[in-house]
Scaffold this motif. Sequence first.
Motif: not given
Length: 444
Positions: A12-37
């Motif tokens: 759906y993400s590819a068809a609707r928005n032309n976005i290719l989601a490939i991973t949720s892995t992140c190698n930093v830990r930002c203090i402003f990261c929305s996912h942590r909240q």
Amino acid sequence: MSKTSLYDLLLYSAARNNILAITSTCNVRCIFCSHRQNPPGIDSRNLPPVSPGQVDEMLDYIDPSFPLVIGESVTRIMEGEPFTHPDIKEILSRIRRRFPETVIKITTNGNLLDPDNIIFLSSLGGMVVNLSLNSASERNRKVLMNDSRAAVAVRAPGLLREYGLEYHGSIVAMPHITGWEDIAETVRLFDRQGARTVRIFMPGYTRFAPEGLPVPGFLPGELAGFVENIKCEVKIPVIAEPPNLSDLAARLAGVVGPSPAGKAGLKTGDEIIFVNGLPVLSRVDAFKRVLKAVNPELNILRDGEELSVRLVKGKDQTSGLVMDCDLEPDTLERIRRAVRRNRSGRALALSSEFGFPVLRAGLQKFLPGEKITVIPVKNRYFGGSIGCAGLLTVEDMSRAVGLAENSPDLVILPAIAFDHRGRDITGRNYMEAVGEYSLAVETI
């Protein structure tokens, strides 16, 4: 969520928005990261690295006439750092073989943009890098992002320029931690090293932010003031996010130097009033019409004087205009059709706090005869500084409907708050926003 449902969301993400989601892995830990909240119960999805074979299937849903995007998300999938994917080179190579002419936009924090990866990107052609640097100081980047490879990221702008890659910079403004001068120096670095544009974001904080997390004490007005000042120092366009707009005047936020707009002599602050003789309706309208046109003629206002300028460009060729995003004219037409379809005499349109001024301006300017009231919805679920429509919940909207002064017969909700199943980020269906009031409802 089942693996099948998650894969459906990828398609759906590819068809609707032309976005290719490939991973949720992140190698930093930002203090402003929305996912942590995020509180428990939020409908957000963690995506393990997808296989090259899955990417091939996702590419069946991509429109190659538009840029393909990696590292961004507008669905419930959490975006990660693309270069952490063990098969990133193979994935990018498959995309390029499949779509030789398609622009590929990739967003990265930059700490894996070593010479080897940058040379590889350069060899693919048609790559555009969005570099989330946040600070030109290794020390401050470590503080903001807990980045053990900060030195690699800080060197990345120079390497991107050296190998001729088009790139754009971004900064999450944290002046209460780094100071405004650090942000200014980061903008200057991007300017020296050939970035096309720089976006400076106001950080978002929710009421679920971890205890002890530094919360900024500045408002969008301070950020807008900083941006106006730094624009005078550098050549590249600098944009504040959110832009704090209150009208639909198609003023230029900037002009990319080596571009049709730059060669035509357009300047920051110019206001486009006509494109090929037809009046423009908004910034978005002007931008898209120029993009689609071949050698468009623009009538602009500059210091109170009307001028005519012709851009030498092809259809769908980037113009070099940099404009804040305000209102899609089609949104107003869809609202008008919804009112007529429901024979409404007292329509209520709900808006985010950030979007309210421009939606109100659009309704007043283009639908003055319609009885439509627009109100901003405060995000009480997330709280804090969150003011965007995509994070509004059914609970927030239902409360706003209940507090409306005039009893509406139609409620129009922002569709961006709901997924393809019509559910908000807490899993509630949009119909629940008006369930107890027995009102007609549409999402736009």
